[in-house]
Design a protein around this motif. Structure first.
Motif, PDB file in Angstrom:
ATOM      1  N   LYS A 140       0.828  -1.222   0.000  1.00 18.26           N
ATOM      2  CA  LYS A 140       0.000   0.000   0.000  1.00 18.26           C
ATOM      3  C   LYS A 140       0.850   1.255   0.000  1.00 18.26           C
ATOM      4  CE  LYS A 140      -2.025  -0.985   3.861  1.00 18.26           C
ATOM      5  NZ  LYS A 140      -1.178  -2.168   4.129  1.00 18.26           N
ATOM      6  N   SER A 141       1.845   1.291   0.880  1.00 16.39           N
ATOM      7  CA  SER A 141       2.686   2.491   0.998  1.00 16.39           C
ATOM      8  C   SER A 141       3.480   2.733  -0.275  1.00 16.39           C
ATOM      9  CB  SER A 141       3.633   2.363   2.196  1.00 16.39           C
ATOM     10  OG  SER A 141       2.907   2.280   3.401  1.00 16.39           O
ATOM     11  N   LEU A 142       3.986   1.674  -0.875  1.00 18.22           N
ATOM     12  CA  LEU A 142       4.748   1.813  -2.126  1.00 18.22           C
ATOM     13  C   LEU A 142       3.849   2.342  -3.234  1.00 18.22           C
ATOM     14  CD1 LEU A 142       7.218   1.395  -3.920  1.00 18.22           C
ATOM     15  CD2 LEU A 142       6.504  -0.990  -4.216  1.00 18.22           C
ATOM     16  N   PHE A 143       2.637   1.812  -3.330  1.00 13.13           N
ATOM     17  CA  PHE A 143       1.696   2.260  -4.355  1.00 13.13           C
ATOM     18  C   PHE A 143       1.351   3.725  -4.145  1.00 13.13           C
ATOM     19  CE2 PHE A 143      -2.470   2.745  -6.352  1.00 13.13           C
ATOM     20  CZ  PHE A 143      -2.280   2.107  -7.570  1.00 13.13           C
ATOM     21  N   ALA A 144       1.023   4.093  -2.891  1.00 14.18           N
ATOM     22  CA  ALA A 144       0.670   5.481  -2.577  1.00 14.18           C
ATOM     23  C   ALA A 144       1.833   6.407  -2.885  1.00 14.18           C
ATOM     24  CB  ALA A 144       0.262   5.609  -1.111  1.00 14.18           C
ATOM     25  N   SER A 145       3.039   5.990  -2.527  1.00 13.76           N
ATOM     26  CA  SER A 145       4.225   6.811  -2.767  1.00 13.76           C
ATOM     27  C   SER A 145       4.466   7.018  -4.260  1.00 13.76           C
ATOM     28  CB  SER A 145       5.452   6.156  -2.123  1.00 13.76           C
ATOM     29  OG  SER A 145       6.636   6.866  -2.438  1.00 13.76           O
ATOM     30  N   THR A 146       4.259   5.953  -5.038  1.00 10.58           N
ATOM     31  CA  THR A 146       4.480   6.058  -6.484  1.00 10.58           C
ATOM     32  C   THR A 146       3.469   6.995  -7.127  1.00 10.58           C
ATOM     33  OG1 THR A 146       5.345   3.791  -6.514  1.00 10.58           O
ATOM     34  CG2 THR A 146       4.697   4.747  -8.622  1.00 10.58           C
ATOM     35  N   VAL A 147       2.192   6.840  -6.757  1.00  8.16           N
ATOM     36  CA  VAL A 147       1.160   7.739  -7.284  1.00  8.16           C
ATOM     37  C   VAL A 147       1.486   9.183  -6.892  1.00  8.16           C
ATOM     38  CG1 VAL A 147      -1.279   8.391  -7.152  1.00  8.16           C
ATOM     39  CG2 VAL A 147      -0.642   5.976  -7.309  1.00  8.16           C
ATOM     40  N   TYR A 148       1.893   9.362  -5.637  1.00  7.54           N
ATOM     41  CA  TYR A 148       2.230  10.702  -5.149  1.00  7.54           C
ATOM     42  C   TYR A 148       3.339  11.328  -5.982  1.00  7.54           C
ATOM     43  CZ  TYR A 148       4.071  14.324  -2.051  1.00  7.54           C
ATOM     44  OH  TYR A 148       4.519  15.507  -1.543  1.00  7.54           O
ATOM     45  N   GLN A 149       4.422  10.598  -6.142  1.00  9.55           N
ATOM     46  CA  GLN A 149       5.578  11.140  -6.854  1.00  9.55           C
ATOM     47  C   GLN A 149       5.243  11.481  -8.303  1.00  9.55           C
ATOM     48  OE1 GLN A 149       8.389  12.042  -5.563  1.00  9.55           O
ATOM     49  NE2 GLN A 149       7.997  11.224  -3.521  1.00  9.55           N
TER      50      GLN A 149
END
Length: 210
Positions: free
Chosen positions: A17-26
């Motif tokens: 979840k955190s990796l996905f959220a971070s990627t979308v964010y970036q």
């Protein structure tokens, strides 16, 4: 002014979840700017346990909906939608209670909320414009959880596996997996699914343009 888009990213512990959220964010920062996106972590809304002994805190089941102060999380999402800033709690996984400091989160065009039990709460589900479920095999989640909890949270292998067997795995089948039905998008490959990321970004653009 464009509307606010709220995205839930749910799934098992250590599902990506955190990796996905971070990627979308970036990938959205370039379009919206750093002030255009806000992130809330469900983990930050674990209930305060400062009134309990450490022995009592260790025995808490942290994988049940009752472990979270979802009412406060809901209030904060609604305040962010209204253009107000919020003070997001901070939680220590070492002392098993909230910390004194909070983090100020400003309102933004896109609000991402990441956590294991977000889709189990009907009131929270009403706030989500997009609901994503990270569908990662449990054996992969367990291996990631062991590595994370030992390296980052000072746990022992025995404590991690005992907690997993007693609380984490049962809660997945009791609460997390059933909430998958409420997801708009089910994402495989543990947070590294570029096609899913592109779909989410496209949908965000559509919602912001409405």
């Amino acid at each position: 002014m464009s509307k606010t888009t709220v995205i839930a990213i749910a799934g098992a512990s250590a599902s990506g979840k955190s990796l996905f959220a971070s990627t979308v964010y970036q990938e959205l920062v370039a379009e919206l700017g750093t002030d255009g996106i806000a992130i809330l972590a469900e983990d930050a809304y674990y209930r305060d346990q400062s009134h309990m002994t450490m022995e009592q805190r260790v025995l808490t089941n942290y994988d049940q909906p009752s472990a979270f102060e979802h009412d406060l999380l809901l209030q904060h999402i609604q305040q962010l939608r209204a253009g107000k800033s919020v003070e997001m709690p901070q939680y220590s996984h070492t002392s098993h209670t909230r910390m004194e400091d909070t983090i100020k989160v400003a309102s933004a065009k896109v609000i991402m909320v990441e956590g294991i039990l977000l889709l189990t709460d009907p009131a929270l589900r009403e706030e989500f414009d997009i609901a994503v479920f990270m569908d990662t095999p449990l054996d992969v989640c367990l291996l990631r959880r062991i590595k994370r909890d030992i390296e980052e949270r000072g746990r022992t292998l025995q404590s991690v596996t005992e907690q997993y067997e007693q609380y984490v795995r049962p809660a997945f089948f009791d609460h997390i997996f059933p909430s998958k039905q409420y997801a708009d998008l089910v994402v495989t490959r543990g947070g590294q699914n570029e096609i899913a990321i592109d779909i989410i970004k496209t949908k965000i653009r559509q919602l912001l343009a409405e």
